[in-house]
Design an enzyme around this catalytic site. Structure first.
Site, mmCIF file in Angstrom:
data_model
loop_
_atom_site.group_PDB
_atom_site.id
_atom_site.type_symbol
_atom_site.label_atom_id
_atom_site.label_comp_id
_atom_site.label_asym_id
_atom_site.label_seq_id
_atom_site.Cartn_x
_atom_site.Cartn_y
_atom_site.Cartn_z
ATOM 1 N N CYS A 83 0.777 -1.197 0.103
ATOM 2 C CA CYS A 83 -0.029 -0.067 0.003
ATOM 3 C C CYS A 83 0.955 1.355 -0.080
ATOM 4 O O CYS A 83 0.351 2.136 -0.652
ATOM 5 C CB CYS A 83 -1.025 -0.258 1.081
ATOM 6 S SG CYS A 83 -0.272 -0.044 2.832
ATOM 7 N N HIS A 135 -1.529 0.988 7.594
ATOM 8 C CA HIS A 135 -2.121 1.248 6.019
ATOM 9 C C HIS A 135 -1.838 2.598 5.730
ATOM 10 O O HIS A 135 -2.131 3.428 6.335
ATOM 11 C CB HIS A 135 -3.385 0.586 5.937
ATOM 12 C CG HIS A 135 -3.964 0.931 4.634
ATOM 13 N ND1 HIS A 135 -3.716 -0.184 3.547
ATOM 14 C CD2 HIS A 135 -4.753 1.711 3.955
ATOM 15 C CE1 HIS A 135 -4.274 0.389 2.357
ATOM 16 N NE2 HIS A 135 -4.883 1.415 2.623
#
Length: 310
Positions: free
Chosen positions: A122, A228
């Protein structure tokens, strides 16, 4: 009938859903998630496990049991960001995502988050978005190569004390698609692309600026929730193009990012990876923190983790 208990995390807080059954359909689940989060069913972006990965809710007639959704799981529910108009402006905008230093003052907008796939790349996908204006997970491999080459070329700077492992071992590790990026990788990418990467940290409400001391001319923004990364972009109030790269002297955007950091912290849009307990949803083993979960995943092949409810 057996109850189906699901823990739901969203911007509006944490809630427990305990009035579903394994025979309820995905449609029932989506309606329930929409009811408790206020997000329209067609805009639901649902993540599960650890690291969080998107949950496929397209087969609306399948039951929760058939969809492999387990009782006791934690689901993270976000709202899809709609940034594409009928002309698919982002796909066609070429380099219009770069702001013009002279015109920007007359081009106000709102700093927003673009959701990228919740996989182990990510960070790289997010950097690719702010550079190119599109979500392209395939860019991760090239960035991993950039980092591995930079580390291998300077064994003195990138020693075992910095990397946490021998230089060559690190270079092999970062090339693996399941290796996460962090501060070291952001610093190298900032230097390679010649711009400052400002990371909004929603766990502490501050902005970490990689390349701040290099006096670069441009800056990009990411947001990090503890596990994330997502990219940030400016959605203009007027006009066709989003903005992802900003002049370094643009204090207005920096203030927006600072406000976003404080808002994310106050609404608890983060996961404290040092203070939470995970449970393997396959074998029920309890694990302390992300490193233990990653070690367990490597040893067993199990990839489905949920946070233990205190």
């Amino acid at each position: 009938m057996e109850n189906f208990v699901i823990r739901v995390k969203s911007k509006s807080g944490q809630k427990i859903v305990d009035n579903l059954t394994p025979q309820d359909t995905v449609t029932n689940l989506k309606n329930k998630l929409s009811e408790i989060t206020g997000i329209q069913t067609d805009a639901l972006h649902v993540l599960r496990g650890f690291p969080p990965k998107p949950l496929d809710l397209n087969d609306i007639n399948s039951t929760l049991k058939e969809s492999d959704i387990l009782s006791g799981e934690t689901l993270i529910v976000e709202e899809k960001q709609n940034m594409f108009n009928s002309k698919q402006r982002v796909a066609d905008m070429s380099c219009k995502h770069i702001t013009d230093n002279l015109d920007f003052g007359n081009y106000p907008g709102i700093l927003m988050k673009m959701v990228v796939p919740a996989d182990d790349s990510c960070l790289f996908t997010s950097v690719g978005f702010v550079l190119n204006g599109k979500v392209d997970p395939t860019c991760a491999h090239g960035m991993r190569e950039i980092i591995a080459n930079a580390v291998a070329a300077d064994v003195d700077e990138y020693c075992e004390a910095i990397l946490g492992k021998p230089n060559q071992e690190y270079c092999e590790w970062i090339m693996k698609p399941n290796s996460w990026g962090g501060a070291i990788e952001l610093a190298i990418l900032s230097r390679f692309y010649g711009l400052e990467i400002a990371v909004v940290d929603s766990s502490n409400g501050i902005i970490n600026r990689f390349g701040e001391d290099q006096h670069y001319a441009q800056r990009v923004f990411l947001i990090f929730d503890g596990i994330h990364y997502d990219p940030l972009y400016l959605e203009p109030l007027h006009g066709e193009s989003i903005q992802t790269i900003f002049p370094i002297e643009n204090e207005m955007i920096l203030r927006q990012a600072a406000n976003l950091a404080q808002e994310a912290k106050s609404s608890h849009q983060y996961t404290n990876i040092k203070k939470f307990t995970l449970k393997c949803m396959i074998c029920d083993v309890k694990l302390s923190g992300s490193q233990a979960a990653q070690k367990h995943a490597i040893e067993t092949g199990h990839q489905n983790f949920g946070e233990v409810v205190a």
